[in-house]
Design an enzyme around this catalytic site. Structure first.
Site, PDB file in Angstrom:
ATOM      1  CE  LYS B 120      -4.577   0.389   1.778  1.00 42.53           C
ATOM      2  NZ  LYS B 120      -5.364  -0.293   0.804  1.00 42.53           N
ATOM      3  N   GLY B 169      -9.074  -3.010  10.707  1.00 41.45           N
ATOM      4  CA  GLY B 169      -9.844  -1.894  11.253  1.00 41.45           C
ATOM      5  C   GLY B 169      -9.461  -1.552  12.688  1.00 41.45           C
ATOM      6  CD  GLU B 204      -5.861   7.564   4.339  1.00 37.22           C
ATOM      7  OE1 GLU B 204      -4.904   7.224   3.631  1.00 37.22           O
ATOM      8  OE2 GLU B 204      -6.800   6.797   4.636  1.00 37.22           O
ATOM      9  CE  LYS B 241     -14.692  -3.034  -6.226  1.00 37.84           C
ATOM     10  NZ  LYS B 241     -13.619  -3.354  -7.170  1.00 37.84           N
ATOM     11  CD  GLU B 279     -10.299  -1.006  -6.174  1.00 35.17           C
ATOM     12  OE1 GLU B 279     -10.927  -2.020  -6.481  1.00 35.17           O
ATOM     13  OE2 GLU B 279     -10.047  -0.691  -4.995  1.00 35.17           O
ATOM     14  CD  GLU B 292      -6.864  -1.864  -3.314  1.00 38.22           C
ATOM     15  OE1 GLU B 292      -5.972  -2.157  -2.504  1.00 38.22           O
ATOM     16  OE2 GLU B 292      -7.947  -2.474  -3.373  1.00 38.22           O
ATOM     17  NE  ARG B 296      -7.534  -8.901  -7.969  1.00 38.94           N
ATOM     18  CZ  ARG B 296      -8.721  -8.347  -7.824  1.00 38.94           C
ATOM     19  NH1 ARG B 296      -9.646  -8.515  -8.751  1.00 38.94           N
ATOM     20  NH2 ARG B 296      -9.020  -7.615  -6.776  1.00 38.94           N
ATOM     21  CB  VAL B 299     -15.602  -9.780  -9.824  1.00 37.39           C
ATOM     22  CG1 VAL B 299     -17.021 -10.316  -9.874  1.00 37.39           C
ATOM     23  CG2 VAL B 299     -14.755 -10.584  -8.851  1.00 37.39           C
TER      24      VAL B 299
END
Lengths: 176, 507
Positions: B120, B169, B204, B241, B279, B292, B296, B299
């Site tokens: 990240k 989290g 952030e 999603k 994204e 990010e 690949r 979906v």
């Protein structure tokens, strides 16, 4: 040859009074709200799907028999059950003293295989409808298992950390 | 190794294995399926030319994670390439390495690209170097309250304070404004010290309402990258999603081109090969921030395929053959609107609780502008061993409204018996005002409660009468039995099961 039976069908929050009459090879069904009875033709049943012809439409519905009186239906992804009682037999049973079955006990079963997390109630606790009974972890997710009825916790059948299969009896709630 | 692919092993399962195999079949490439020992009720082994069972190995959560075994199967069967699909090994940098060491081509980006995408901080730095906006934020080593407040003002409110050592989290707090910052900061620092023995914090900017928008890119590994437009993926539960669409109903053309260019810049700088996604978080004022890189196939790639007319798996195969990109940015035409619903084995009215069980019968939608990528068939047993997604339904229309109407129609045609799925919820969402307006954010499902719909009155009445009719039949089965037109073998299952129950004396 003609045979007639009357049934009480429970569906969602209503109970319908339905008459079924067999006349020769035809079977006609009418609700108390209907003036006329109509023919229902079972076209085919396979792999949990029932194909039916009503006078005004053809109908395809998912069907799963839970027990002799209970059927789980699936239509457009919505699942609900019907409970059907023969009116005459129900009356006879009532007259016979009304032996109480297990129907006042809610059996809470594991809907998925998983591991028991926190148990939030104790035997003897008074609980409301939708009270959380325990958590069940599957696929890294914690799921709360809730009571469908208000009542008293009669028995808890599992312990924290226990791995359970789908359908394992988790707890029994005595309905109010 | 020649650069002609003749046989591809698909290192995946379910719908994506079927989907990849289909494109290979169209191009005359043989396919090899792998499966676990209880997966012969799944479609994917039957859609490939060859299929091999994975051997259990306790070192891996499942066979699809066993890179060595998969590459061995590829070598044994003479496959010259492996397609990883999504999930499993697709983002594991070891996998392309093991493939290379065993002379099998990995269909996807380089080990370096996968490594960077997976880290990240590294990805964030890379974005900053390419002048792509990232979410304002910074690490504080041993922060004093005054210093932290000064930084916080620069970042803007509300902001998230997080223990730098915490994962997932853990230890996340939100400070709504300057006034509440001091207390929140103090609590976060204390918690970090107690839980992780460290006062390091990460600040952030926090966006309570945002859009999740991603850009589909395609690169040839030689520095040429194009983007194929965006997908709006804001309908989520548990940060995963459920519904995706293309184009996004939220951003305008100017923003679309800007984000697209960001994605191209990021990927060109790493000589990206194959299909990938960048994204972005887009705030209510249409400011985009890099989130990010997904190195690949995703979906939701069919939504892009329907609008561009391009086969993304086909393009992956072409660039894997060391061909340069068969098209340029200016060749791209994005036409109409596509939407995808992920059909999941979950109860949408019970906190998306995973469901399991056998699906006795499946009936998938057909008809104009409907695409189905399915990983189930009649008789499939759904377990909680893998992801809950069963199938994807994708529809296209010249306008968003038309695509949504078609989706509603397609979902109404779909019958998956035996288990609960997310279909009834999607039927509700397709007709819900906020969703229709396109003004939804990632908080969409959290902010409203859908309740289980009742069947229509007509259906209720018909089913009640049907229940009575079936009860009558089981009570009067002797009549049925003597019926001359119903030979024994034609008796339906409900009748036979009723008969069996009665003979065995069970009630």
């Amino acid at each position: 040859m003609s045979k007639t039976e009357q049934y009480l069908v429970e569906l969602l929050d209503q109970t319908l009074d339905i008459t079924v009459q067999q006349k020769g090879t035809n079977v006609c069904v009418g609700s108390d709200s209907d003036d006329e009875s109509r023919e229902i033709k079972i076209v085919r049943e396979s792999d949990g799907v029932l194909y039916v012809k009503f006078p005004n439409r053809c109908f395809r519905v998912g069907m799963n028999r839970k027990d002799q009186n209970t059927i789980e239906w699936t239509i457009n992804g919505i699942t609900f059950t019907t409970r059907t009682a023969n009116k005459l037999r129900a009356r006879l049973r009532e007259q016979g003293g009304g032996k109480k079955g297990d129907s006042d006990i809610e059996r809470i079963e594991a809907s998925i295989p998983g591991q028991i997390g926190t148990i939030m109630v104790e035997e003897g606790d008074q609980i409301e409808k939708d009270s959380s009974i325990l958590t069940l972890s599957a696929m890294k997710l914690e799921n709360e298992v809730k009571s469908l009825t208000a009542g008293t916790v009669k028995e808890i059948h599992v312990e924290q950390g226990e791995n359970v299969q789908k359908g394992t009896l988790l707890a029994e709630i005595k309905r109010q | 190794m020649t650069n002609q692919l003749e046989k591809v092993l698909i290192a995946n399962r379910s719908e994506i294995a079927v989907r990849i195999s289909r494109t290979c079949q169209e191009r005359g490439i043989d396919t090899v399926a792998i499966y676990e020992n209880n997966e012969l009720d799944r479609p994917h082994p039957y859609y490939c030319d060859e299929a091999y069972e994975l051997t259990n190995n306790s070192n891996h959560a499942n066979g699809y994670m066993d890179a060595e075994q998969i590459v061995r199967i590829a070598n044994d069967t003479g496959a010259d390439a492996i397609h990883p699909g999504y999930g499993f090994l697709s983002e594991n940098p070891r996998f392309p390495r093991i493939c290379r060491e065993n002379d099998v081509h990995f269909i996807g980006p380089s080990e370096t690209a996968i490594n960077m995408a997976g880290n990240k901080m590294e990805a964030r730095n890379h974005a900053e170097q390419q002048d792509v906006p990232v979410i304002p934020g910074l690490h504080l080593e041993e922060p004093s309250a005054d210093q932290a407040l000064k930084e916080a003002k620069d970042i803007g409110f509300p902001l998230m304070i997080k223990a730098a050592s915490g994962g997932g989290g853990r230890g996340i707090r939100i400070a709504e404004n300057e006034d509440s910052f001091q207390d929140t900061f103090h609590d976060a620092k204390e918690e970090s010290r107690k839980a992780f023995d460290s006062e390091k914090l990460f600040l952030e900017r926090f966006f309570p309402e945002a859009h999740h928008i991603e850009i589909q890119v395609l690169g040839d590994g030689q520095g040429n990258v194009i983007h194929l437009g965006e997908r709006e993926c804001s309908i989520q539960r548990r940060h995963q999603k459920l519904i995706e669409e293309s184009p996004s109903p939220f951003i305008n053309r100017e923003k679309r081109n800007q984000i697209g260019q960001y994605a191209v810049d990021l990927m060109e700088a790493i000589d990206y090969e194959g299909a990938g996604t960048v994204e972005f978080l887009v705030d209510p004022d249409q400011n985009a921030y890099f989130l990010e890189i997904n190195p690949r196939l995703q979906v939701e790639h069919p939504a892009t395929e329907l609008c561009t007319g391009l086969d993304l798996v086909g393009l992956q195969l072409e660039v894997a053959r060391h061909q340069s990109l068969p098209l340029q940015q200016s060749d791209l035409i994005h036409r109409g609107h596509a939407i995808e619903c992920r059909i999941c084995a979950e109860d949408p009215y019970s906190n998306f609780l995973p469901t399991a069980g056998t699906i006795p019968d499946v009936s998938m939608p057909e008809g104009p502008f409907v695409r189905v990528d399915s990983g189930i068939q009649s008789g499939t047993e759904v377990t909680t061993r893998f992801d809950s997604m069963l199938a994807k339904i994708i529809t296209w229309g010249p306008s968003r409204d038309m695509a949504l109407d078609r989706m509603h129609r397609a979902l109404s045609e779909t019958d998956i018996t035996g288990i609960k799925t997310t279909i009834p919820l999607y039927l509700q969402i397709m007709n819900e005002d906020v969703f229709r307006s396109g003004e939804f954010t990632t908080k969409y499902l959290e902010n409203r409660s859908f309740s289980s719909p009742a069947p229509s009155e007509q259906n209720q009445e018909d089913i009640a009468e049907l229940a009575a009719r079936l009860q009558f039949d089981s009570e009067h089965q002797s009549l049925q039995k003597n019926h001359p037109q119903t030979p024994d073998q034609k008796q339906s299952n409900w009748f036979r099961s009723g008969l069996r129950r009665q003979m065995s004396g069970r009630s």
